[in-house]
Design an enzyme around this catalytic site. Structure first.
Site, short mmCIF file in Angstrom:
data_model
loop_
_atom_site.label_atom_id
_atom_site.label_comp_id
_atom_site.label_asym_id
_atom_site.label_seq_id
_atom_site.Cartn_x
_atom_site.Cartn_y
_atom_site.Cartn_z
NE ARG A 183 -49.80 33.60 52.80
CZ ARG A 183 -50.82 34.13 53.43
NH1 ARG A 183 -50.75 34.38 54.73
NH2 ARG A 183 -51.94 34.40 52.78
CG PHE A 233 -50.37 29.43 43.88
CD1 PHE A 233 -50.63 28.32 43.08
CD2 PHE A 233 -49.05 29.68 44.22
CE1 PHE A 233 -49.61 27.49 42.65
CE2 PHE A 233 -48.03 28.86 43.81
CZ PHE A 233 -48.32 27.75 43.02
CD GLU A 234 -49.79 28.14 49.32
OE1 GLU A 234 -50.44 28.49 50.32
OE2 GLU A 234 -49.66 26.96 48.97
N GLY A 235 -51.92 33.30 48.66
CA GLY A 235 -52.08 34.72 48.99
C GLY A 235 -51.22 35.54 48.05
#
Length: 418
Positions: A265, A403-405
């Protein structure tokens, strides 16, 4: 007092910090700037001249670019020197990520390989596993992919259905399942695969060599942006994985996934900053060159507002990212002073700043979206043409909020953690 006791994650809200304790981009050393320049030179020489070929998925091009990056040491920034890397500190790795963030689809392949592809093994692997695989990943001889997401498990990552069953003789696990949206799947040699053993509640991670019998991939996904990044579904059909290739312990996979996502993140925030600065430069250049009603459009208030907002949002992300990067370095050093080894200290230091990682992922991806959207607007009709750089930047930017949460998940995490 501020020097004696490093600030903790999320504490910036309730604790005063002395200005002298806040790291800014101007504090980077000459050596760090040289690494930054090396990354910029690589993007200018090896990536930008070939953007069209990269987006057309020319056979073998992306792997060869990764190998060239490996020769320069760019794939081993976070890897210790004894395993073939450069062993730089955390904020220097952020600086490199920023420079390489201006590489469009290459940035995604690079980020997946050096981040989620390499770091689970680096931080959770045993000595034997690290010695076997890390030098190959740092050199670019091997490429890495990370197999977590499934058709039915995206944000709810622990609900994955991929199964692992121990053989009767106890020598290997048999994996069965399906993964999707796997970056670098088209050319990766080493997969970090998350699966549940028997009826376990939590995931376990495995190191799986991509040429193992029973692994197949779908054709490349057709995507809105990052078209040059390899993205495929990966199928595991009775894939035999030696027991010594379990990463860390049984049911520790979910924790690995979460901790590696924290790193991903803040690294995303650094990468999108590189993309945003590129779009700002393109916007300013075009606004100065384009004339309407007898003068440059950069003279008009409406355009000046857009340029100012682009810069403001990029500056805010830059300031917060490098401040947090130094905070993480300080936390890592603090844990090492207590006797932890560097890998464990790094994980704990980053985990402590999980709130900042989530905040920066949201702030960075939304700043980039704004910057690229307004870049298209400043370019006008030319911005909508595939001939312009900002058209690609606009499409490529959109994935960063997913993406990446997703940003929705990261907003929830921020509130929960803070």
């Amino acid at each position: 007092e501020s020097q004696k006791k490093p600030i903790k994650g999320g504490e910036f809200i309730v604790r005063d910090t002395a200005p002298s304790d806040i790291f800014t981009a101007e504090n980077f050393t000459e050596e760090q700037r040289m690494i930054q320049q090396m990354c910029q030179d690589f993007i200018d020489a090896e990536v930008k001249p070939h953007l069209e070929r990269i987006d057309n998925m020319e056979e073998g091009l992306m792997p060869s670019l990764m190998e060239k990056a490996g020769e320069l040491g760019l794939l081993g920034m976070s890897v210790p020197e004894d395993l073939g890397g450069l062993g730089v500190d955390f904020k220097t790795s952020l600086l490199a990520t920023e420079s390489l963030g201006a590489g469009y689809s290459f940035s995604v392949a690079y980020g997946a390989h050096t981040g989620i592809g390499t770091l689970p093994l680096l931080y959770y692997g045993n000595d034997e596993q690290r010695q076997k695989y890390i030098p190959k990943l740092a050199s670019g001889e091997w490429k890495a992919a990370y197999c977590l997401t499934e058709p039915g498990s995206g944000s709810d990552a622990n609900s994955g259905k991929t199964k692992a069953v121990l053989s009767e003789d106890g020598t290997h696990y048999t994996l069965n399942g399906q993964k999707m949206w796997i970056t670098n799947a088209g050319f990766a040699n080493l997969l970090t695969v998350f699966a549940k053993i028997d009826d376990d509640e939590k995931l376990t991670a495995f190191l799986v060599e991509a040429d193992t019998e029973g692994i197949t991939t779908n054709p490349e996904e057709k995507k809105m942006g990052i078209k040059g990044s390899s993205t495929r579904q990966v199928f595991f059909n009775n894939v035999k994985v030696p027991v010594e290739n379990m990463l860390s312990e049984r049911e520790n996979g979910f924790k690995i996934a979460l901790n590696i996502l924290n790193i991903g993140r803040i690294k995303l925030a650094a990468g999108v900053m590189g993309g945003a600065k590129e779009a700002v430069r393109d916007s300013v250049k075009y606004a100065n060159e384009r004339e309407q009603f007898g003068r440059s459009i950069s003279k008009y208030g409406a355009i000046r507002y857009k340029l100012a907002e682009q810069v403001i949002r990029t500056y805010a992300v830059e300031s917060a990212t490098y401040r947090a990067g130094q905070n993480i370095d300080d936390a890592i050093q603090g844990y090492m002073d207590q006797g932890l080894d560097k890998g464990e200290a790094t994980l704990k230091g980053i985990e402590q700043f999980a709130p900042e990682c989530a905040i920066l992922k949201v702030a960075g991806s939304e700043a980039l979206d704004y910057v690229t959207d307004e870049a298209v607007q400043i370019f006008g009709g030319m911005g909508y043409s595939a001939e312009s750089t900002v058209e690609r930047a606009y499409r490529d930017a959109r994935i960063n909020r997913i993406f990446e949460g997703t940003n929705e998940i990261n907003r929830l995490l921020t509130v929960d953690m803070v």
